[in-house]
Design an enzyme around this catalytic site. Sequence first.
Site, PDB file in Angstrom:
ATOM      1  N   LYS A 127       0.828  -1.067  -0.013  1.00 33.40           N
ATOM      2  CA  LYS A 127      -0.097  -0.129  -0.083  1.00 33.40           C
ATOM      3  C   LYS A 127       0.788   0.837   0.398  1.00 33.40           C
ATOM      4  O   LYS A 127       0.287   2.794  -0.517  1.00 33.40           O
ATOM      5  CB  LYS A 127      -0.660   0.045   1.281  1.00 33.40           C
ATOM      6  N   ASN A 128       2.018   1.228   0.783  1.00 40.12           N
ATOM      7  CA  ASN A 128       2.522   2.474   1.211  1.00 40.12           C
ATOM      8  C   ASN A 128       3.647   2.741   0.206  1.00 40.12           C
ATOM      9  O   ASN A 128       3.840   3.786   0.103  1.00 40.12           O
ATOM     10  CB  ASN A 128       3.127   3.350   2.292  1.00 40.12           C
ATOM     11  N   ARG A 163      -5.405  10.683   4.712  1.00 41.20           N
ATOM     12  CA  ARG A 163      -3.845  11.851   5.087  1.00 41.20           C
ATOM     13  C   ARG A 163      -2.683  11.324   3.912  1.00 41.20           C
ATOM     14  O   ARG A 163      -2.253  12.720   3.860  1.00 41.20           O
ATOM     15  CB  ARG A 163      -3.484  11.697   6.290  1.00 41.20           C
ATOM     16  N   CYS A 209      -5.322  12.262  13.427  1.00 43.05           N
ATOM     17  CA  CYS A 209      -5.506  10.810  13.181  1.00 43.05           C
ATOM     18  C   CYS A 209      -5.309  10.196  14.553  1.00 43.05           C
ATOM     19  O   CYS A 209      -4.706  10.515  15.276  1.00 43.05           O
ATOM     20  CB  CYS A 209      -5.404  10.179  11.904  1.00 43.05           C
ATOM     21  N   ARG A 260       0.093  14.064  13.761  1.00 47.49           N
ATOM     22  CA  ARG A 260       0.755  13.810  12.320  1.00 47.49           C
ATOM     23  C   ARG A 260       1.003  15.547  11.115  1.00 47.49           C
ATOM     24  O   ARG A 260       0.064  15.411  10.461  1.00 47.49           O
ATOM     25  CB  ARG A 260      -0.092  12.796  11.793  1.00 47.49           C
ATOM     26  N   ASP A 288       4.731   0.401  11.875  1.00 46.84           N
ATOM     27  CA  ASP A 288       3.319  -0.396  11.441  1.00 46.84           C
ATOM     28  C   ASP A 288       3.385  -0.999  12.141  1.00 46.84           C
ATOM     29  O   ASP A 288       2.235  -2.964  11.532  1.00 46.84           O
ATOM     30  CB  ASP A 288       3.178   0.139   9.972  1.00 46.84           C
ATOM     31  N   ILE A 294       8.222   6.967  16.901  1.00 51.14           N
ATOM     32  CA  ILE A 294       7.429   7.559  16.079  1.00 51.14           C
ATOM     33  C   ILE A 294       6.079   8.463  16.515  1.00 51.14           C
ATOM     34  O   ILE A 294       5.926   9.644  16.105  1.00 51.14           O
ATOM     35  CB  ILE A 294       7.045   6.712  14.465  1.00 51.14           C
ATOM     36  N   ARG A 322      -8.434  -0.729   4.603  1.00 55.24           N
ATOM     37  CA  ARG A 322      -7.657  -0.170   4.228  1.00 55.24           C
ATOM     38  C   ARG A 322      -6.076  -0.322   3.353  1.00 55.24           C
ATOM     39  O   ARG A 322      -5.679   0.455   2.876  1.00 55.24           O
ATOM     40  CB  ARG A 322      -7.629   1.522   5.584  1.00 55.24           C
TER      41      ARG A 322
HETATM   42  N1  EPU Z   1       6.365  14.637  10.748  1.00 53.60           N
HETATM   43  C1  EPU Z   1       6.770  16.080  11.371  1.00 53.60           C
HETATM   44  N2  EPU Z   1       5.903  16.441  10.592  1.00 53.60           N
HETATM   45  C2  EPU Z   1       5.986  16.271   9.049  1.00 53.60           C
HETATM   46  C3  EPU Z   1       6.058  15.207   9.071  1.00 53.60           C
HETATM   47  C4  EPU Z   1       6.137  13.726  10.015  1.00 53.60           C
HETATM   48  O1  EPU Z   1       6.525  16.193  12.204  1.00 53.60           O
HETATM   49  O2  EPU Z   1       5.939  17.554   7.767  1.00 53.60           O
HETATM   50  C5  EPU Z   1       7.012  13.379  12.657  1.00 53.60           C
HETATM   51  C6  EPU Z   1       5.584  12.595  12.558  1.00 53.60           C
HETATM   52  O3  EPU Z   1       4.031  13.595  13.027  1.00 53.60           O
HETATM   53  C7  EPU Z   1       5.763  11.325  13.007  1.00 53.60           C
HETATM   54  C8  EPU Z   1       7.373  11.068  11.958  1.00 53.60           C
HETATM   55  O4  EPU Z   1       7.088  12.109  11.894  1.00 53.60           O
HETATM   56  O5  EPU Z   1       5.889  11.903  14.062  1.00 53.60           O
HETATM   57  C9  EPU Z   1       7.246  10.098  11.050  1.00 53.60           C
HETATM   58  O6  EPU Z   1       6.511  10.043  10.207  1.00 53.60           O
HETATM   59  P1  EPU Z   1       6.166  10.090   8.478  1.00 53.60           P
HETATM   60  O7  EPU Z   1       6.219  11.606   8.283  1.00 53.60           O
HETATM   61  O8  EPU Z   1       7.237   8.916   7.855  1.00 53.60           O
HETATM   62  O9  EPU Z   1       4.626   9.297   8.426  1.00 53.60           O
HETATM   63  P2  EPU Z   1       4.225   9.384   7.207  1.00 53.60           P
HETATM   64  O10 EPU Z   1       5.073   9.677   5.895  1.00 53.60           O
HETATM   65  O11 EPU Z   1       2.411   9.931   7.791  1.00 53.60           O
HETATM   66  C10 EPU Z   1       4.113   6.774   6.699  1.00 53.60           C
HETATM   67  C11 EPU Z   1       3.194   5.569   6.548  1.00 53.60           C
HETATM   68  C12 EPU Z   1       3.230   4.945   7.853  1.00 53.60           C
HETATM   69  C13 EPU Z   1       3.796   5.113   8.529  1.00 53.60           C
HETATM   70  C14 EPU Z   1       4.707   5.600   9.144  1.00 53.60           C
HETATM   71  C15 EPU Z   1       6.588   6.004   9.518  1.00 53.60           C
HETATM   72  C16 EPU Z   1       2.443   5.584   4.122  1.00 53.60           C
HETATM   73  C17 EPU Z   1       1.043   6.034   3.400  1.00 53.60           C
HETATM   74  N3  EPU Z   1       2.323   5.963   5.579  1.00 53.60           N
HETATM   75  O12 EPU Z   1       3.416   7.576   6.898  1.00 53.60           O
HETATM   76  O13 EPU Z   1       1.431   3.599   7.524  1.00 53.60           O
HETATM   77  O14 EPU Z   1       3.225   4.515  10.171  1.00 53.60           O
HETATM   78  O15 EPU Z   1       5.581   6.214   7.493  1.00 53.60           O
HETATM   79  O16 EPU Z   1       6.925   4.739   8.857  1.00 53.60           O
HETATM   80  O17 EPU Z   1       3.394   6.007   3.456  1.00 53.60           O
HETATM   81  C18 EPU Z   1       0.176   2.476   8.160  1.00 53.60           C
HETATM   82  O18 EPU Z   1       0.370   2.432   6.614  1.00 53.60           O
HETATM   83  O19 EPU Z   1      -0.347   1.834   8.735  1.00 53.60           O
HETATM   84  C19 EPU Z   1       0.628   4.056   7.968  1.00 53.60           C
HETATM   85  C20 EPU Z   1       0.362   4.490   9.316  1.00 53.60           C
END
Ligand code: EPU
Length: 421
Positions: free
Chosen positions: A22-23, A92, A116, A121, A304, A326, A396
């Site tokens: 998915k990701n 998101r 969320c 996030r 995850d 995380i 999802r």
């Molecule tokens: N963060 C910030 N500012 C930002 C972006 C992130 O503070 O602008 C923080 C987040 O709040 C978090 C950390 O950085 O504490 C890491 O978050 P990240 O941005 O890496 O998460 P994401 O890109 O929103 C993706 C996956 C998630 C997975 C995380 C961590 C996708 C679509 N989603 O989310 O997947 O948990 O990376 O590996 O790739 C899931 O599949 O269940 C899922 C939640």
Amino acid sequence: MDEIIIKGGRSLSGEVVVGGAKNAALPILTASILAKGKFTFHNVPKLRDIDSIMELLSTMGADVDCDGHTVHIDTTGMNHYEAPYEQVRKMRASILVLGPLLARMKKAKVSLPGGCAIGARPIDLHLNGLSLLGADIKLEHGYVEAACKQLKGAEIYFDIPTVTGTENLMMAAVLATGTTVLRNAAREPEIIALADVLIQMGANITGAGTAVITINGVKKLKPVTATIIPDRIEAGTLMVAAALTQGDVKIKNCDPIHLKSIIHKLEKAGARVQVFKKSVRVKGQKTINSIDLKTMPYPGFPTDMQAQFMVLMSVANGFSVISENIFENRFIHVSELCRMGTDITISGSHAMIKGVVQLSGAPVMATDLRASASLILAGLAAKGTTTVSRVYHLDRGYESLEKKLAGLGAAIKRVSVKKKT
Ligand code: EPU
């Protein structure tokens, strides 16, 4: 609304095939915005999140067609640059259109995703990066409005490695003029998968999979045909199911290199893991050892997989500690797990888990995607019947998980229930 009913206590055995990630699929589908023409993607999982992103691309004027696990996208007529609230609030990861829209249309209007169930996030790192590339960004009425004449390469340092942030910036920078360097970039396999597709499209990217990614902007990209990599989290979830039920399961079509931290922890917990080129075999043992784990950005242990391992630790011999580093609110599954007899205490970002001899089946409610997987795993190990409601969270990110588990001998079925008034 569907529910999943599980009669626990059966040992799983046999073979199961993992679907596309998915990701990886989400950013790759949005990368199609970057070039005009016809794209074909194979091994795309059938998931609610994938439906959401396809719907969003259609709203923007792309012609999207799905045939089994193959998705065709024709972006020739794309003319809208807005991702409305109604669509972003469903998922998101819709924020992933921001970078490509800016690069192709020089304009983007994307609803702010908001928090969320698992945490606040924020997307500040996405926005800071895009403004360093020269975008003019305004936050108004719950929307990010971004515009530029032409994105220009820049040095971007991420305070925290962010997966979708790195992907958004990579997609914005491929059509910028000059060189962009992303430092402290996320190193997840999904980043490499996206970079591979972008490179196939004609982008000039080096370093994906390391903390420093260099992108030399090009003038134009072309449409491609590509295949989505296997889902390491689905594979990991099935591996835990095998270990938890003292089963013997071969998990096929996965990439064992992506599963190293999961394999390491499963072996510490006492499971036997055999690694093949594109599959792993997990044999669970009678005694599960307690282990400690800390979630970390890749190649560390994935957040995850935290909820699924918590179930394993719940029936281990002794005490385990899980530290969630995380997301600040990713223990919401604990209160439901405790209804099934687990002994878990939360203190800040740590969970103290005292192994119990037996879980007991109960009606429980899914609260987010990975939490729902943990409840299903707990149901497989519990004595009696577990009914998991709100399984739309599961849908999802897992395609037919109940069918895959039933194929391995689990007593599990999905039922449709009428909404209670
Ligand atoms: N963060 C910030 N500012 C930002 C972006 C992130 O503070 O602008 C923080 C987040 O709040 C978090 C950390 O950085 O504490 C890491 O978050 P990240 O941005 O890496 O998460 P994401 O890109 O929103 C993706 C996956 C998630 C997975 C995380 C961590 C996708 C679509 N989603 O989310 O997947 O948990 O990376 O590996 O790739 C899931 O599949 O269940 C899922 C939640």
